[in-house]
Design an enzyme around this catalytic site. Structure first.
Site, PDB file in Angstrom:
ATOM      1  N   LEU A  80       0.903  -1.184  -0.131  1.00 35.13           N
ATOM      2  CA  LEU A  80       0.111  -0.127  -0.006  1.00 35.13           C
ATOM      3  C   LEU A  80       0.895   1.194  -0.173  1.00 35.13           C
ATOM      4  CD1 LEU A  80      -2.528  -0.800   2.756  1.00 35.13           C
ATOM      5  CD2 LEU A  80      -2.914  -1.143   0.175  1.00 35.13           C
ATOM      6  N   ASP A 122       1.863  -3.926   5.771  1.00 33.86           N
ATOM      7  CA  ASP A 122       0.708  -3.414   4.503  1.00 33.86           C
ATOM      8  C   ASP A 122       1.442  -4.010   3.139  1.00 33.86           C
ATOM      9  OD1 ASP A 122       3.144  -1.945   4.449  1.00 33.86           O
ATOM     10  OD2 ASP A 122       1.986  -0.062   3.559  1.00 33.86           O
TER      11      ASP A 122
END
Lengths: 197, 383
Positions: A80, A122
């Site tokens: 991300l 992430d």
């Protein structure tokens, strides 16, 4: 009933109780085993496969690719963009919510038999079989657009890199590194684009 | 130590004691008497004094006592000790009228006595006292463990006939006195001894956790009303009369930290709400429901007797405290156990059927049910 028969019946009743208790114990053991397996294979936050389960799966799949001709395995590394900001500005609880939502998006964009895993933080990984590069890239573009749309207020996007076995080799570490490297190239491009804007 | 054990079943107590006197050795140092509760307890000290004069003795109520390899029901059994060394002595510690209120005080005094008599053979004979005595023994065990003292206590709870749920009252006697609701410790100095606890129950079985209880009464097992278990064990066993004795064949074993059975508990009674045991348990105790057969009891008793003989060697005398439930389970073989003890240990044997045995097993002093506690004793001789 004479005393001897009474004793015999008592022992039979005892065995019945023993059997029931052992069955209950066995059920408890089975439940515990399922629970332990779940903990060993799944990421507790997102419910996706964890890194350990993913590596196990990839090892098996790479062996299969080596054996079977015309088989392709797409290893997709996703990370991300700007996720750190969510944690810093909105707190870890919000960050966790975002990760859970991204996990759901990943699952809904890929097929049931594709493997979606949380690699750590992430970072996510998806392993796709029996598909083409065009299809995979199309799904990823759709996913990227959807993530940008949903998390617009956080400025979150997603970068990804793809490695393909056997085209890029059949060494697992090399394949993961390659996918990671390609993901970073995209991330750099995203950063440059942001600066230009 | 010379020990002579004799009995009489004369229904007239005075004549029974006289018969004992005729058989007893001259100039004995100490005597133990197991007295049937059928005899008038009020007359026991006076009759003993009348026949024997002022002697040093301890007596207790007992329905069934052992005269060597003979089981004596409803009579009197006397065990007479003559010591060969002037160093060998007997002293007694007596407590009476024990209740919930003075339990702590009695516990402290008994601990102090046992600390002082550390390493001596301390034989305790106590009345059940509505559960007070077994609770006291369990507490003594806990205290001694805290203090790091190896328990030197061994003995039994007097057994008298029961009418329904009620036990006939039992008494203790010593040197002209009658003790009610109490216990007596007989402490022998200058003796070597070794204790062996035999059970013979099957080691496997379902395990339950006591989730609610009040000493002798278990209200919940694994969070379920405990009364279901005996009911289930007695399912379709008709007629129901005397069925609670049948439950003696399925005792509970208190499971220790290392999964060993620390002490056994026999079911005394039950209702829909509870299961009552002959020994206390605590919340959190893990209980293994076991099963027992007469052949296994005898096999275990024999193994223990052989082990005792092998490690202790020649004994002058043996005590045996054996559970009344054990006698019931042994059925027609109830005399077999003392017979094999006599044969294997080659020594005079005195003891009785109990409503609970006191002994240390796996390093813990506890009250036991369904066990047979055998103590080999030898006087220390000086060259």
């Amino acid at each position: 009933m004479n005393f001897k028969d009474k004793k015999l019946k008592l022992f039979l009743n005892y065995i019945e109780e023993l059997t029931e208790q052992y069955e209950e114990l066995l059920n408890q053991k089975r439940e515990l085993l399922v629970e332990l397996q779940r903990k060993a294979l799944y990421d507790p936050l997102t419910g996706l496969f964890n890194r350990h389960a993913l590596i196990e799966f990839l090892n098996r799949e790479i062996e299969r690719v080596k054996r079977e001709k015309n088989e392709k395995l797409f290893i997709i590394f996703l990370d991300l963009d700007n996720f750190k900001q969510v944690n810093d500005l909105y707190g870890h609880k919000k960050g966790d919510e975002v990760l859970k939502e991204v996990a759901e998006l990943l699952k809904s964009h890929f097929r049931k038999y594709d493997i979606v895993a949380r690699f750590g933080g992430d970072e996510f990984m998806v392993v796709v079989r029996n598909s083409s590069r065009e299809n995979v890239e199309e799904i990823l573009r759709k996913l990227q657009r959807r993530i940008e749309e949903i998390f617009k207020k956080f400025g979150i996007s997603v970068s990804y890199g793809i490695a393909v076995a056997p085209n890029d080799g059949t060494d697992l570490d090399r394949l993961i590194n390659l996918a990671d490297k390609r993901m970073y190239s995209m991330k750099e491009r995203h950063k440059a684009k942001k600066v230009d804007n | 130590m010379d020990t002579v054990i004799v009995s009489s079943k004369n229904p007239i107590f005075r004549f029974a004691v006289r018969e004992l006197k005729e058989k007893a050795p001259k100039g004995f140092d100490f005597a133990l008497f197991a007295v049937s509760p059928n005899y008038p307890y009020q007359d026991v000290p006076a009759t003993i004094k009348k026949e024997f004069g002022s002697i040093n003795y301890v007596g207790f109520s007992s329905s069934s006592a052992f005269e060597n390899i003979k089981l004596v029901n409803d009579g009197i059994v006397g065990c007479f000790f003559k010591f060969n060394s002037p160093k060998t002595k007997v002293c007694t510690f007596v407590k009476e009228k024990i209740n919930e209120k003075n339990r702590t005080k009695v516990l402290k005094e008994l601990i102090a006595f046992l600390k002082e008599r550390k390493g001596k053979l301390n034989v305790v004979i106590g009345d059940f006292i509505e559960g007070e005595f077994p609770i006291l023994i369990e507490k003594v065990g806990e205290e001694l463990q805290k203090l790091g003292i190896d328990s030197p206590l061994v003995g039994g709870v007097t057994a008298t006939p029961t009418q329904g749920d009620k036990r006939e009252k039992s008494y203790l006697f010593y040197n002209g006195n009658t003790v009610e609701n109490g216990f007596i410790v007989v402490s022998f100095s200058n003796v070597d001894f070794q204790v062996q606890v035999s059970s013979g129950v099957f080691k496997k079985g379902p395990v339950y956790t006591v989730t609610k209880c009040d000493s002798f009464k278990i209200y919940e097992l694994n969070g379920k009303k405990a009364g279901y278990l005996p009911k289930k064990l007695l399912k379709d066993i008709e007629p129901a009369e005397d069925n609670r004795f049948l439950l003696w064949y399925t005792p509970f074993g208190i499971v220790g930290e290392k999964d060993e059975i620390e002490a056994l508990r026999v079911i005394r009674s039950f209702s829909d709400e509870y299961v009552e045991l002959w020994g206390p348990v605590k919340e959190g105790d893990r209980l293994k429901l076991s099963v027992v057969l007469s052949t296994e009891l005898l096999k275990d008793a024999e193994e223990n007797a052989r082990e005792l003989k092998a490690s202790f060697g020649m004994a002058d005398f043996c005590f045996n405290f054996s559970c009344l439930a054990r006698a019931k389970i042994l059925e027609q073989f109830e005399e077999k156990e003392i017979e094999l003890y006599g044969r294997l240990l080659n020594a005079p044997l005195f003891g009785f059927f109990t409503h609970g045995e006191v002994a240390t097993k796996n390093g813990k002093l506890r009250i036991h049910n369904l066990t047979s506690v055998i103590v080999a004793v030898r006087e220390r001789y000086e060259l």
